[in-house]
Scaffold this motif. Sequence first.
Motif, mmCIF file in Angstrom:
data_model
loop_
_atom_site.group_PDB
_atom_site.id
_atom_site.type_symbol
_atom_site.label_atom_id
_atom_site.label_comp_id
_atom_site.label_asym_id
_atom_site.label_seq_id
_atom_site.Cartn_x
_atom_site.Cartn_y
_atom_site.Cartn_z
ATOM 1 N N LYS A 305 0.815 -1.446 0.013
ATOM 2 C CA LYS A 305 0.099 0.131 0.064
ATOM 3 C C LYS A 305 0.800 1.210 0.002
ATOM 4 O O LYS A 305 0.337 2.460 -0.592
ATOM 5 C CB LYS A 305 -0.982 -0.066 1.141
ATOM 6 N N CYS A 306 2.124 1.127 0.303
ATOM 7 C CA CYS A 306 3.066 2.407 0.337
ATOM 8 C C CYS A 306 2.910 3.022 -1.078
ATOM 9 O O CYS A 306 3.128 4.330 -1.237
ATOM 10 C CB CYS A 306 4.256 2.075 0.930
ATOM 11 N N LEU A 309 0.087 4.765 -1.335
ATOM 12 C CA LEU A 309 -0.004 6.220 -0.688
ATOM 13 C C LEU A 309 0.693 7.279 -1.344
ATOM 14 O O LEU A 309 0.404 8.384 -1.023
ATOM 15 C CB LEU A 309 0.398 6.025 0.654
ATOM 16 N N ASP A 312 -1.324 8.679 -3.845
ATOM 17 C CA ASP A 312 -2.313 9.328 -3.343
ATOM 18 C C ASP A 312 -1.920 11.152 -2.551
ATOM 19 O O ASP A 312 -2.366 11.734 -2.731
ATOM 20 C CB ASP A 312 -3.007 8.526 -1.974
ATOM 21 N N SER A 313 -0.568 10.972 -1.943
ATOM 22 C CA SER A 313 0.072 12.169 -1.553
ATOM 23 C C SER A 313 0.128 13.008 -2.649
ATOM 24 O O SER A 313 0.160 14.338 -2.314
ATOM 25 C CB SER A 313 1.341 11.633 -0.675
ATOM 26 N N LEU A 324 3.906 11.883 4.393
ATOM 27 C CA LEU A 324 4.227 10.474 4.283
ATOM 28 C C LEU A 324 5.932 10.238 4.385
ATOM 29 O O LEU A 324 6.070 8.931 4.953
ATOM 30 C CB LEU A 324 4.045 10.242 2.847
ATOM 31 N N ASN A 349 1.849 4.889 8.186
ATOM 32 C CA ASN A 349 2.016 5.766 7.141
ATOM 33 C C ASN A 349 0.359 6.277 6.752
ATOM 34 O O ASN A 349 0.155 7.522 6.605
ATOM 35 C CB ASN A 349 2.751 5.328 5.954
ATOM 36 N N GLU A 350 -0.484 5.413 6.556
ATOM 37 C CA GLU A 350 -1.687 5.863 6.115
ATOM 38 C C GLU A 350 -2.476 6.529 7.275
ATOM 39 O O GLU A 350 -2.901 7.501 6.849
ATOM 40 C CB GLU A 350 -2.550 4.310 5.674
ATOM 41 N N MET A 353 -1.085 10.226 7.082
ATOM 42 C CA MET A 353 -1.516 10.972 6.385
ATOM 43 C C MET A 353 -2.960 11.385 6.362
ATOM 44 O O MET A 353 -3.520 12.608 6.329
ATOM 45 C CB MET A 353 -1.441 9.958 4.969
ATOM 46 N N GLN A 354 -3.982 10.320 6.955
ATOM 47 C CA GLN A 354 -5.328 10.765 7.337
ATOM 48 C C GLN A 354 -5.556 11.902 8.329
ATOM 49 O O GLN A 354 -6.483 12.597 8.222
ATOM 50 C CB GLN A 354 -5.945 9.498 7.838
#
Length: 385
Positions: A305-306, A309, A312-313, A324, A349-350, A353-354
Amino acid sequence: MKYISILGSTGSIGTQTLDVVRGHSDKIKVSAITGNNNIELLRDQILEFHPELCCVMNKENASLLKEMLPPHIKTEIMAGMEGLVEAAEFDKSEIIVTAVSGMIGLKPTLAAIKKGKTIALANKETLVTGGSYIIDMAKKHNADIIPVDSEHSAIFQCLMANHKKSVNKIVLTASGGPFRGKNTEFLKNVTVEDALKHPNWSMGRKITVDSATLMNKGLEVIEAKFLFDVEPEQIEVVVHPQSIIHSGIEFCDHSTLAQLGLPDMRVPIQFALFYPDRVPNSYKSLSLFEIGNLTFEKPDMEVFKCLYLAFDSLKVGGTMPAVLNASNEVCVNLFLNKKISFLEIGNLNEKVMQLHIPKKIDCLETILEAEEFAVKTIKSILKYN
Ligand code: NDP
Ligand code: MG
């Protein structure tokens, strides 16, 4: 004669840069080097390369190094961030190789940019955290940025015919790391030792773990976006386990150029040091007959998922990539110290970020604040000081 500073001369990129210098000592001289803990190696490097300046980040280590040097050595020894910046700004140095690992590289790289130095950029965290602010500063101060990361060097080389406006997409290759093809169930129990076994490259510990989580590819996506001024949708990550095609560009006429070579970081390092010239060396030649097959796969962004992410970032923009990156740096350290599991790196990390409200980056302080936010947030989630 070209004079260079190497920030992080004791690391994987740093030592390979010195190997390139060794092979071209009639053309390149090292004026400044820096390290942190490995003072025995710094001593050896001083005795071999006679730099004018050596900075040791750790102050106690700096004092120890001074005591380890014979009296005839003239190299000035400095300590701390002040010394790192001094090496980055060193008057005589035309090229600054940024080979420190992590976000610590941002300040000295920015200092070198402000002096209009040519940056041989290995420290990917600089562009990941600073983004377009760094690119704008480089333009303002006429500082060239030549990428050292093998993928970005490949893209840079494919763009040498100056067809930047005709780029359809960047094809960013990834080895897939030691856990290529594995599922989440498998990854629950992997150890630090497993993560440090990279199939193709021998690198520092941080980047090796990042290669296992695919965060390294994520950081490279972010770096590529800013370096080559493309949209995230124009970057396609392709898993290519042989690491022979280092990356490529598809142009608007659907012609694709790629750069190939054996996995040897000395090649892109040498390219950055001599750009725009090409100079011969004694490294091994690529034999496609020996390689036989080149294969390609889609990355699994659900398991890794990194990488998701990172995309996404970029979509969120502003300080999100910096958050991140900083969160990831703390998590990788915790993982290396066996405080969290492999999968927790992505999960934390997720979460960080949230919790972050991104800001536009207009100065160094905004980036540093975002990094501090990430560090503090992980501490509060994991309840440690
Ligand atoms: P290493 O861990 O091998 O080396 C890191 C270097 O930075 C060492 O010289 C180390 O000093 C120094 N350093 C570490 N922490 C600090 C600190 N807090 N302050 C000052 N100096 C410090 O890393 P790599 O060479 O693998 O990577 C360097 C950078 O290049 C990273 O940003 C990485 O992402 C990038 N990169 C690396 C590639 C590779 O093949 N290795 C490929 C592409 C990019 P000491 O050893 O003395 O403690
Ligand atoms: Mg790379």
